[in-house]
Design a protein around this motif. Structure first.
Motif, mmCIF file in Angstrom:
data_model
loop_
_atom_site.group_PDB
_atom_site.id
_atom_site.type_symbol
_atom_site.label_atom_id
_atom_site.label_comp_id
_atom_site.label_asym_id
_atom_site.label_seq_id
_atom_site.Cartn_x
_atom_site.Cartn_y
_atom_site.Cartn_z
ATOM 1 N N LEU A 401 0.769 -1.084 -0.083
ATOM 2 C CA LEU A 401 0.002 0.086 -0.032
ATOM 3 C C LEU A 401 0.780 1.227 0.011
ATOM 4 O O LEU A 401 0.642 2.270 -0.578
ATOM 5 C CB LEU A 401 -1.030 -0.262 1.339
ATOM 6 C CG LEU A 401 -2.064 -0.990 1.392
ATOM 7 C CD1 LEU A 401 -2.767 -1.032 2.567
ATOM 8 C CD2 LEU A 401 -2.991 -0.968 0.167
ATOM 9 N N ARG A 556 -11.728 -8.206 5.040
ATOM 10 C CA ARG A 556 -12.317 -6.911 4.266
ATOM 11 C C ARG A 556 -11.124 -5.792 4.594
ATOM 12 O O ARG A 556 -10.245 -5.809 5.259
ATOM 13 C CB ARG A 556 -13.499 -6.536 5.096
ATOM 14 C CG ARG A 556 -13.282 -6.114 6.411
ATOM 15 C CD ARG A 556 -14.548 -5.481 7.372
ATOM 16 N NE ARG A 556 -15.801 -6.133 7.395
ATOM 17 C CZ ARG A 556 -16.091 -7.310 8.368
ATOM 18 N NH1 ARG A 556 -15.102 -7.420 9.070
ATOM 19 N NH2 ARG A 556 -17.208 -7.947 8.317
ATOM 20 N N PRO A 557 -11.329 -4.636 3.911
ATOM 21 C CA PRO A 557 -10.632 -3.461 4.105
ATOM 22 C C PRO A 557 -10.896 -2.846 5.221
ATOM 23 O O PRO A 557 -11.971 -2.698 5.563
ATOM 24 C CB PRO A 557 -10.570 -2.624 2.772
ATOM 25 C CG PRO A 557 -12.206 -3.048 2.287
ATOM 26 C CD PRO A 557 -12.392 -4.351 2.750
ATOM 27 N N TYR A 558 -9.816 -2.302 5.774
ATOM 28 C CA TYR A 558 -10.107 -1.380 7.096
ATOM 29 C C TYR A 558 -9.578 0.054 6.841
ATOM 30 O O TYR A 558 -8.697 0.379 6.106
ATOM 31 C CB TYR A 558 -9.559 -2.209 8.521
ATOM 32 C CG TYR A 558 -10.404 -3.147 8.876
ATOM 33 C CD1 TYR A 558 -11.648 -3.186 9.714
ATOM 34 C CD2 TYR A 558 -9.911 -4.449 8.781
ATOM 35 C CE1 TYR A 558 -12.546 -4.127 10.214
ATOM 36 C CE2 TYR A 558 -10.678 -5.541 9.227
ATOM 37 C CZ TYR A 558 -11.721 -5.545 9.885
ATOM 38 O OH TYR A 558 -12.718 -6.638 10.117
ATOM 39 N N LEU A 560 -7.431 2.778 7.178
ATOM 40 C CA LEU A 560 -6.079 3.195 7.709
ATOM 41 C C LEU A 560 -5.564 4.650 7.709
ATOM 42 O O LEU A 560 -4.478 4.701 7.889
ATOM 43 C CB LEU A 560 -5.081 2.462 7.002
ATOM 44 C CG LEU A 560 -5.563 0.838 6.978
ATOM 45 C CD1 LEU A 560 -4.528 -0.073 5.954
ATOM 46 C CD2 LEU A 560 -5.334 0.265 8.217
ATOM 47 N N GLN A 572 -1.037 -5.139 2.705
ATOM 48 C CA GLN A 572 -2.304 -5.488 2.910
ATOM 49 C C GLN A 572 -2.573 -7.108 2.315
ATOM 50 O O GLN A 572 -2.139 -7.171 0.877
ATOM 51 C CB GLN A 572 -3.303 -4.617 2.051
ATOM 52 C CG GLN A 572 -4.689 -5.384 2.239
ATOM 53 C CD GLN A 572 -5.590 -5.296 3.530
ATOM 54 O OE1 GLN A 572 -5.655 -4.146 4.165
ATOM 55 N NE2 GLN A 572 -5.667 -6.479 3.930
ATOM 56 N N LEU A 598 -5.229 -3.588 -5.199
ATOM 57 C CA LEU A 598 -6.435 -3.791 -4.540
ATOM 58 C C LEU A 598 -7.685 -4.439 -5.256
ATOM 59 O O LEU A 598 -8.094 -3.676 -6.101
ATOM 60 C CB LEU A 598 -6.550 -2.440 -3.725
ATOM 61 C CG LEU A 598 -5.723 -2.006 -2.609
ATOM 62 C CD1 LEU A 598 -6.122 -0.759 -2.093
ATOM 63 C CD2 LEU A 598 -5.764 -3.061 -1.518
ATOM 64 N N SER A 601 -11.518 -1.100 -2.397
ATOM 65 C CA SER A 601 -10.599 -0.022 -1.891
ATOM 66 C C SER A 601 -10.279 0.194 -0.446
ATOM 67 O O SER A 601 -11.213 -0.388 0.202
ATOM 68 C CB SER A 601 -11.486 1.559 -2.326
ATOM 69 O OG SER A 601 -11.724 1.317 -3.835
ATOM 70 N N VAL A 602 -9.296 1.024 -0.171
ATOM 71 C CA VAL A 602 -9.190 0.827 1.456
ATOM 72 C C VAL A 602 -9.661 2.368 1.962
ATOM 73 O O VAL A 602 -9.203 3.367 1.264
ATOM 74 C CB VAL A 602 -7.644 0.873 1.741
ATOM 75 C CG1 VAL A 602 -7.426 1.156 3.045
ATOM 76 C CG2 VAL A 602 -7.182 -0.644 1.301
ATOM 77 N N ARG A 604 -10.269 5.840 4.207
ATOM 78 C CA ARG A 604 -9.678 6.607 5.081
ATOM 79 C C ARG A 604 -10.091 6.756 6.443
ATOM 80 O O ARG A 604 -9.488 6.497 7.179
ATOM 81 C CB ARG A 604 -9.620 7.952 4.319
ATOM 82 C CG ARG A 604 -8.757 8.951 5.118
ATOM 83 C CD ARG A 604 -8.799 10.589 4.505
ATOM 84 N NE ARG A 604 -8.230 10.222 3.241
ATOM 85 C CZ ARG A 604 -7.079 10.151 2.761
ATOM 86 N NH1 ARG A 604 -5.958 10.341 3.720
ATOM 87 N NH2 ARG A 604 -6.472 10.050 1.473
ATOM 88 N N PRO A 631 -11.605 7.316 -1.056
ATOM 89 C CA PRO A 631 -10.583 6.252 -0.519
ATOM 90 C C PRO A 631 -9.416 6.668 -0.167
ATOM 91 O O PRO A 631 -8.740 7.435 -0.636
ATOM 92 C CB PRO A 631 -10.661 5.153 -1.463
ATOM 93 C CG PRO A 631 -10.658 5.658 -2.722
ATOM 94 C CD PRO A 631 -11.552 6.810 -2.461
#
Length: 781
Positions: A401, A556-558, A560, A572, A598, A601-602, A604, A631
């Motif tokens: 990332l 899942r994306p968290y 960050l 990731q 990815l 999306s990660v 914000r 994101p």
């Protein structure tokens, strides 16, 4: 001679093409219905559930002899319900098939199905990365190879059908089953899933597409919650992956979704399962129920008064097989047929599809053997070549990332000479690598007295085997950490040159974890005390000049955003499987150059919604809302240890008709000092549509592997059909006008834009349209 033996001899004399119709004409109603149900031979209403409401639904007081007295359609998860040695499972299956064939007048064996979402869900079988990791590879060829390996193992064990892949397109990251999906983009989901289907089907295993359709868009990301979605979004976002996997993958089975869309449960939706799937798309395979899904029409949806009504609704809609056991398609349905509530000819329609599939699988052949071929020798479900493939997939799925400067150069890769600290709740946890449908997480966790059937090295364990100076501290678990545990992690961070902090999820089912089926999240903040722990550890790293590397292993994306400027590097991973620990260190040390992108999306911030890039203009940042859902890292993002340049952009023509094609080309050059891979992405923008269109959508991609200094040419052949969408009249159309084709390296990073004018008539297209964007990669000498 018994009547059963006589019937079997008579059946053997029927020509192959006529055997299905002969059986339908000779079977009693009870024998017909027996072919439309499965039985979960190891299911229990005690202990931890592996299916929704299992404790309420799984009980069957009948004896085995009573259950199979008229035959049996399917056996549910002979290998995947409890830990059983594969050789013992094969012997049990052979014995069960012999009993079923002996009990049936016609000697018809059962079709056997198993879960195979992250590898065959059986004790001692290879645990491959989860589907979200497949998406991160952007490598359909490698996914197909994995599916071939999985299918070959299943076939040798006497299994006929795999309940995979999942084609749900992510719409809300809070949903617990995000880890089971391939990503947030329909084209990525469709192309990756299609190659998985091709691989599984090439081994003779029936691939089952699930969950048809809309399941991943449940309200507030809550499992089984209603879906509030119009027909246009359903058609343009949710259906294309299923269309691809049927037309280009050759899938032979579809599983209906649990949810209702606009008040109509999928299991009772005739327009969906018959009108669209069979009549419009021409699907000739079977539709199977998601576990207890037919009974849920009564129990949870409330559209049926009892199990008999539920059976009639599902059968008429187009459900062929009730799984995983008999609630509705047995005596309740038989009673409704006798009462005249549903004609027996409707039963025959489902039966014809079921028997046709059994014939294709060789189950109606006179020389069928009940003994799986695996019984002819030692059974090895986790061979070295499968572990190597699992490692390659895991490595390609890891996404770099961020990689900020540290001491004058990028923080990663690590040299291996520094002292290392490994902290965090997942520092030394093998389950950090496994998704909720990996056997040891799905079933094995409920049998703590049984050892894991495979070796799953941990992050700390691999570090200790590779490096001399490693200090580790397990900081609580994913849901809680004490102040003493957090302080111990900070002490480690203060005492080493580099501190690797491992955070994320433990997968489980129905509340037994932080990710997985039934484990929906309230928001996208790291679970439990991890946010606080990470804040403290990064502060300690900054205070003592320690290089900090954040590794997120999750389903899942968290969010960050609070850490992106504080961690020196962030990686990731999405439950990377049994070889994930090795793959992580391959990437951290530069043995492997990271190439993952990815698939989701990660965000914000923890409340960042809609989250996915696939949205309309007003769903993004605007001046009329104070909330910015942009994101932190967009779909398709991923860094490398080398650099790439995209140049020599070409479009074969400035215009085309609404039935024509253009070729979009570019040259990719590896301008760095080491070999690597870049994923070139092609996005469509339709600036003025007859309905609201997404800001952009992925229509093509190419993974380009290049040695240092080498170049390759990428050609995308874009047919006008690839611009199609569901119009005002709910027909899928190609319309004249301007479109923009963006060559990109992520959904948020365009390199070149080509404007193309479509002229000619508005065209209506359907299932036979061009669904794919062919791509050719030519590495230059």
């Amino acid at each position: 001679m018994s009547s059963g033996a006589a019937e079997q001899q008579a059946l053997a004399r029927v020509p192959g093409p006529d055997v299905v119709e002969h059986l339908i004409s000779e079977m009693t109603l009870e024998e017909k219905l027996a072919q439309l149900v499965g039985v979960w031979v190891n299911a229990s209403s005690d202990g931890d559930s592996v299916a929704p409401l299992q404790s309420q639904m799984a009980g069957d007081t009948r004896s085995w002899g009573e259950v199979i007295s008229h035959g049996l359609g399917q056996i549910t998860r002979m290998y995947g319900t409890v830990p059983v040695d594969p050789s013992e499972g094969a012997r049990r299956l052979a014995a069960a098939q012999e009993q079923i064939m002996s009990a049936s007048r016609f000697g018809i064996p059962a079709q056997v199905h198993e879960e195979c979402l992250a590898g065959l869900a059986a004790w001692k079988a290879t645990a491959f990365p989860v589907p979200l990791a497949w998406g991160a590879t952007f490598n359909p060829t490698l996914v197909r190879e994995m599916a071939v390996r999985i299918g070959s193992s299943m076939r040798s064990l006497g299994v006929h059908q795999g309940l995979a892949p999942v084609l749900d397109v992510v719409r809300d990251f809070r949903w617990g089953r995000v880890e089971e999906t391939i990503g947030e983009d329909p084209y990525l989901v469709g192309t990756i899933a299609t190659t998985y289907v091709q691989g599984l089907e090439s081994t003779g295993i029936v691939a089952t597409l699930k969950h048809f359709v809309g399941y991943s868009a449940s309200q507030a990301g809550r499992n089984h919650a209603p879906v509030s979605m119009g027909p246009r979004e359903l058609a343009d976002v949710m259906l294309p992956p299923f269309e691809m996997a049927i037309r280009h993958g050759g899938a032979r089975s579809v599983m209906h979704a649990y949810t209702d869309v606009d008040g109509v449960p999928a299991a009772a939706n005739h327009a969906l399962l018959t009108g669209l799937l069979r009549e419009e798309w021409g699907f000739a395979g079977t539709v199977v129920a998601d576990y207890f899904g037919v009974a849920f029409l009564d129990v949870t949806h409330g559209v049926a008064a009892d199990s008999g009504d539920a059976a009639v609704l599902a059968l008429r809609a187009g459900v062929d097989v009730e799984l995983p056991t008999v609630h509705c398609f047995g005596e309740p349905l038989a009673a409704r047929v006798r009462e005249g509530a549903v004609d027996e000819s409707v039963v025959d329609l489902a039966l014809r599809r079921v028997l046709t599939q059994k014939a294709e699988l060789g189950l109606l052949s006179p020389d069928f053997s009940a003994a799986p071929t695996a019984l002819s020798g030692p059974i090895e479900l986790d061979p070295a070549e499968d572990r190597q493939l699992a490692r390659e997939l895991a490595a390609q799925s890891l996404v770099l990332l961020s990689n900020r400067p540290f001491a004058g150069s990028p923080a990663l890769p690590l040299s291996g000479s520094e002292t290392l600290g490994i902290v965090g709740p997942l520092a030394d946890d093998p389950f950090a690598m496994l998704g909720c449908y990996s056997f040891d997480a799905h079933v094995g966790a409920s049998h703590p007295d049984v050892p894991m059937g495979i070796s799953v090295p941990t992050v700390a364990g691999v570090a200790s085997s590779r490096f001399h100076s490693v200090v580790s501290s397990v900081t609580g678990n994913c849901e809680s950490a004490t102040e003493a545990e957090i302080s111990a992690a900070c002490e480690v961070a203060a005492s080493v040159d580099t501190c690797v902090v491992v955070v994320g999820d433990n997968a489980g089912l129905f509340g037994r974890g932080t990710s997985g089926e039934g484990n929906d999240a309230a928001d996208l903040r790291l679970p439990g005390d991890q946010h606080h722990m990470l804040d403290r550890v990064l502060s300690a790293c900054a205070e003592f000049g320690t290089r900090s590397v954040l590794v997120v292993l999750s389903g899942r994306p968290y969010a960050l955003g609070d850490f992106v400027e504080r961690a020196d590097a962030m990686v990731q991973g999405f439950f990377p499987g049994e070889e994930g620990g090795e793959a992580i260190w391959d990437v951290l040390t530069g043995v492997v150059n990271p190439s993952g992108k990815l698939p989701v999306s990660v965000p914000r911030s923890p409340g960042g919604q809609p989250g996915t890039y696939f949205h309309s203009r007003l769903s993004g940042p605007t001046e009329v809302s104070a909330l910015d859902p942009s994101p932190l890292f967009g779909f398709g993002h991923g860094l490398s240890y080398t650099s790439f340049e995209l140049s020599d952009h070409q479009c074969s023509a400035p215009a085309m008709t609404t039935a024509d094609s253009v070729t979009i080309s570019c040259t990719v050059t590896n301008t760095g000092a080491r070999a690597g891979a870049e994923v070139v992405q092609l996005y469509l923008e339709d600036p003025v549509g007859e309905v609201v269109r997404p800001v952009r959508e992925l229509i093509g991609y190419a993974r380009v592997e290049l040695e240092a200094g080498a170049s390759g040419v990428v050609d995308f052949l874009v047919h006008a059909d690839r611009t199609s969408f569901t119009g005002l009249d709910l027909a899928r159309v190609v319309t004249p006008g301007l479109v923009k084709l963006h060559i990109s390296t992520s959904s948020t990073c365009d390199v070149q834009t080509h404007e193309v004018i479509l002229h000619g008539p508005r065209r209506v297209v359907g299932f036979e349209r061009e669904m794919l964007t062919p791509v050719e990669v030519r590495v230059l000498a």
